[in-house]
Design a protein around this motif. Structure first.
Motif, mmCIF file in Angstrom:
data_model
loop_
_atom_site.group_PDB
_atom_site.id
_atom_site.type_symbol
_atom_site.label_atom_id
_atom_site.label_comp_id
_atom_site.label_asym_id
_atom_site.label_seq_id
_atom_site.Cartn_x
_atom_site.Cartn_y
_atom_site.Cartn_z
ATOM 1 N N ALA A 6 0.837 -1.192 0.000
ATOM 2 C CA ALA A 6 0.000 0.000 0.000
ATOM 3 C C ALA A 6 0.876 1.248 0.000
ATOM 4 C CB ALA A 6 -0.906 -0.010 1.230
ATOM 5 N N VAL A 9 2.387 1.787 -3.355
ATOM 6 C CA VAL A 9 1.478 2.235 -4.401
ATOM 7 C C VAL A 9 1.038 3.670 -4.183
ATOM 8 C CG1 VAL A 9 -0.781 1.885 -5.372
ATOM 9 C CG2 VAL A 9 0.717 -0.042 -4.987
ATOM 10 N N SER A 10 0.965 4.081 -2.929
ATOM 11 C CA SER A 10 0.493 5.439 -2.687
ATOM 12 C C SER A 10 1.469 6.467 -3.249
ATOM 13 C CB SER A 10 0.274 5.664 -1.203
ATOM 14 O OG SER A 10 1.526 5.596 -0.555
ATOM 15 N N PRO A 21 2.600 -2.796 -7.190
ATOM 16 C CA PRO A 21 2.499 -4.211 -6.833
ATOM 17 C C PRO A 21 2.346 -5.009 -8.110
ATOM 18 C CG PRO A 21 0.396 -3.130 -6.493
ATOM 19 C CD PRO A 21 1.352 -2.072 -6.989
ATOM 20 N N ALA B 358 -3.167 -4.830 -11.612
ATOM 21 C CA ALA B 358 -2.219 -3.712 -11.590
ATOM 22 C C ALA B 358 -2.462 -2.799 -12.776
ATOM 23 C CB ALA B 358 -0.789 -4.218 -11.604
ATOM 24 N N HIS B 362 -3.582 0.907 -12.077
ATOM 25 C CA HIS B 362 -2.564 1.906 -12.420
ATOM 26 C C HIS B 362 -2.931 2.678 -13.689
ATOM 27 C CE1 HIS B 362 1.261 3.760 -13.108
ATOM 28 N NE2 HIS B 362 1.464 3.083 -14.220
ATOM 29 N N ASN B 375 -3.787 10.736 -5.058
ATOM 30 C CA ASN B 375 -5.097 10.287 -4.642
ATOM 31 C C ASN B 375 -5.011 9.872 -3.185
ATOM 32 O OD1 ASN B 375 -7.730 9.755 -4.980
ATOM 33 N ND2 ASN B 375 -7.445 8.258 -6.609
ATOM 34 N N PRO B 377 -4.207 7.707 -0.259
ATOM 35 C CA PRO B 377 -3.255 6.597 -0.217
ATOM 36 C C PRO B 377 -3.975 5.259 -0.059
ATOM 37 C CG PRO B 377 -2.907 8.149 1.630
ATOM 38 C CD PRO B 377 -4.020 8.677 0.820
ATOM 39 N N GLY B 378 -3.438 4.261 -0.714
ATOM 40 C CA GLY B 378 -4.023 2.936 -0.563
ATOM 41 C C GLY B 378 -5.194 2.691 -1.497
ATOM 42 N N GLU B 380 -5.326 2.810 -4.696
ATOM 43 C CA GLU B 380 -4.993 2.025 -5.875
ATOM 44 C C GLU B 380 -4.950 0.525 -5.564
ATOM 45 O OE1 GLU B 380 -1.316 2.146 -8.759
ATOM 46 O OE2 GLU B 380 -2.452 3.984 -8.925
ATOM 47 N N VAL B 381 -4.445 0.206 -4.380
ATOM 48 C CA VAL B 381 -4.415 -1.198 -3.962
ATOM 49 C C VAL B 381 -5.824 -1.739 -3.829
ATOM 50 C CG1 VAL B 381 -3.890 -2.719 -2.032
ATOM 51 C CG2 VAL B 381 -2.184 -1.102 -2.842
#
Lengths: 135, 524
Positions: A6, A9-10, A21, B358, B362, B375, B377-378, B380-381
């Motif tokens: 995380a 990616v942030s 990832p 991904a 992404h 954006n 955080p987190g 995108e995951v």
């Protein structure tokens, strides 16, 4: 692992290299910068060098020739098997027929083309290194 | 619980343990970067091979050869020769351009939003097709081991895999693929050895038996070495031979457009290593596919028809290899081969899920919807996880709809055709053609994607069945691949020159062919 991913990616965006990832690696080390990174390399100058142009010309010639050869050799298999099955059914070694021998030869063809390419490409590597280091 | 089931679970647990141990060893922060730099040619080659040899290669091809003989062997040949396309045309430029997804490469020269959106859509589509084959493979194995129906087996095992992949990022390491590739090679070698042993270690006797294969006396003998049992005019009608050519074209050009294979070339330090990893992969994969001769053709000389037929009388096209292992090597070997096949599927599902999610998170979510701006955080995951579940759910649904007897190699062949039609043209033109512009890429991607999908839907396996098929070929490649190239070419020529894209071509060319820029970054 989750938290690390995380965090990685942030950091995305802003055109910077990021640790996404990505498939099969969990995270990915930043081995190469994104091309959007500012660089002070004069790309156009290198691209215009006669040595670079000549290298590219020979590379293109080899790749195009090799591609035409392997595609022709490979596509000959389904074409012959599909349209001339009787010819391909001829047995050449015990019960083994031309069709099987030709199919097996494809594996060796692939390995040989790969071998030749690697040999030639090693020379190109040296030339490319000489070009970017200004010799 | 039956004995094979217990042994199967033990093998799977053992595999996962080894994997976990190997992954753990390589994830410490410093070890991590060292590992990143030290992924050598043969390691990456094994990983590429691991990513590539999926349910289709092992379960699918062996079944295809067992039932269709020589015509099934065409998959083995195509799957290997495809790597020359990867080696000669895409591996090195992709590595040197220093990008993370296929879309990144395209977005560099072209307008990012439309290109990323379409590239991500085509990545999702190709991954879904590929995944359906894996789900079918996993389903038939579990069905056999536990005795569940196919549908609950696919749902159960599919969900388990997704949970594992989505929440346990560990699995998704290079080491999983390496270990898995080694296990699969070991299993395939042992199986081939047992087949040869059955024929008294004589190639002559082996081929003799294959030339009058009678499924242990339970069927009319037929010569499986002769082409035409699937695509011959007598069996498939006048379009059969062209269908075979179309299949071949899709296979040989498809690998170079598979998203989960392409990303492998970003894990190595330089183009030279990318090159040598393709060569290692070709050696391993080639050896494996040559062995399909033994456990594919061989199965037809050893197994009784009743063993490889489903309850409703259809050929059980994906279970030939495990059943052959059971007959030749007993319950223990059956459990081992099933576990290897299962680990294979798990690893490939991991690779596919990660590259698909991904790419969506992404390319589409961050860069298209949010213009690549910062954006929460987190986020995108989270998007990646949701995408993974969606792709998984769709694949599970389609796998159940298609049923257990659809061949995994055939399904993957379709994924190859889609990849070759949509992805390959734009990758090639973007790297090699200065004039290429955004409209060309958009046209190439969308025409390639739509035409291949539509032709599959209209094919004899599509919506209208064999009788109502509007397109006579099972494999769309011979039409959709040229269409993809043509659309990319015409789309470019019919619109104005993009001077910015052409200006950046010089940089791309120097980077792609010299490794300048990417080379510096590996210095630590």
């Amino acid at each position: 692992m989750r938290r690390e991913a995380a965090a990685a990616v942030s950091k995305v965006n802003a055109g910077r290299p990021v640790n996404l990832p990505l498939p099969n690696r969990g995270r990915v080390p930043n081995l190469a910068p994104l091309m959007t990174e500012k660089s002070n390399v004069n790309w156009a100058e290198i691209e215009a060098k006669p040595a670079f142009r000549s290298l590219l010309g020979r590379k293109a010639k080899f790749i195009v020739t090799a591609t035409i050869f392997f595609l022709a050799y490979y596509l000959a298999l389904p074409i012959l098997v599909g349209y001339w099955p009787d010819l391909m059914k001829k047995q050449v070694w015990g019960k083994v027929n031309i069709a099987y021998v030709f199919a097996l030869s494809q594996f060796f063809m692939a390995w040989i083309v790969a071998f030749i390419y690697v040999r030639v490409a090693a020379k190109w590597d040296k030339e490319a290194a000489a070009i970017i280091h200004g010799h | 619980m039956s004995v094979p089931l217990i042994m199967f679970l033990a093998f799977v647990a053992l595999t996962l343990l080894i994997t976990f141990w190997a992954a753990k060893k390589n994830t410490g922060a410093s070890a991590y970067f060292a590992a990143g730099r030290s992924i050598t040619g043969w390691q990456n080659g094994l990983a590429v091979a691991g990513d590539y040899m999926s349910a289709a290669s092992f379960l699918g091809i062996s079944g295809m050869i067992c039932f269709s003989g020589y015509d099934g062997f065409m998959y083995s040949v195509g799957f290997l020769v495809a790597y020359i396309t990867v080696l000669l045309v895409v591996a090195e430029p992709l590595r040197n351009a220093g990008k993370y997804t296929m879309a990144d490469l395209l977005a560099y020269r072209l307008k990012p939003r439309p290109v990323r959106a379409l590239a991500s859509l085509s990545t999702l589509t190709v991954s879904t097709f590929y995944m359906i084959a894996q789900m079918v493979g996993a389903g038939v194995i579990i069905k056999r081991l536990i005795g569940l129906d196919f549908a609950p087996a696919v749902i159960g095992v599919g969900l388990l895999m997704l949970v594992y992949v989505v929440f346990g990022g560990m699995l998704a390491t290079t080491w999983v693929q390496i270990i898995k590739a080694l296990l699969l090679m070991a299993g395939a070698m042992l199986l081939s050895y047992l087949v040869l042993k059955f024929h008294h270690y004589s190639f002559t006797a082996f081929f003799e038996a294959v030339s009058k294969a009678d499924y242990a006396g339970t069927a009319e003998p037929k010569n499986l070495l002769e082409p035409g049992l699937k695509y011959g005019v007598a069996v498939a009608g006048p379009w059969g031979p062209l269908d075979l050519v179309s299949l071949g074209l899709g296979l040989v050009l498809g690998t170079a457009g598979l998203p989960h294979i392409l990303v492998r070339f970003y894990t190595v330090p330089d183009a030279k290593t990318a090159r040598s990893s393709v060569v290692w992969a070709m050696a391993i994969i080639g050896l494996f596919y040559i062995m399909t001769t033994f456990f594919g053709f061989g199965a037809a000389t050893i197994l009784k028809k009743a063993l490889i037929t489903t309850v409703d009388g259809k050929p059980d096209t994906n279970m030939v290899a495990p059943i052959l292992a059971q007959v030749l090597g007993g319950e223990l070997f059956f459990a081992f081969i099933s576990a290897v096949a299962f680990a294979t599927i798990l690893a490939v599902v991991a690779g596919l899920t990660m590259s698909a999610s991904a790419s969506f998170a992404h390319d589409f979510y961050s860069n298209v919807l949010h213009h690549g701006k910062e954006n929460r955080p987190g986020q995108e995951v989270k998007v990646a996880r949701i995408t993974a579940f969606c792709v998984g759910a769709v694949s599970i649904g389609i796998a159940i709809y298609l049923g257990p007897s659809v061949n995994a190699a055939f399904l993957v062949g379709l994924a190859f055709a889609v990849a070759a039609s949509a992805n390959l043209p734009v990758i090639v033109l973007s790297v090699f053609w200065k004039r290429f512009n955004t409209t060309g890429a958009v046209c190439g991607l969308s025409v390639g994607l739509v035409s291949s999908i539509v032709l599959i839907l209209l094919s004899p396996n599509g919506m209208f069945g064999k009788a109502g098929a509007l397109f006579p070929l099972e494999n769309p490649g011979i039409v959709s691949i040229p269409l993809g190239f043509l659309a990319a070419w015409l789309g470019t020529l019919l619109t104005a020159r993009d001077l910015e894209a052409e200006a950046k071509f010089a940089e791309l060319r120097v980077r792609a062919h010299t490794g300048l820029g990417s080379e510096k970054a590996t210095a630590h």
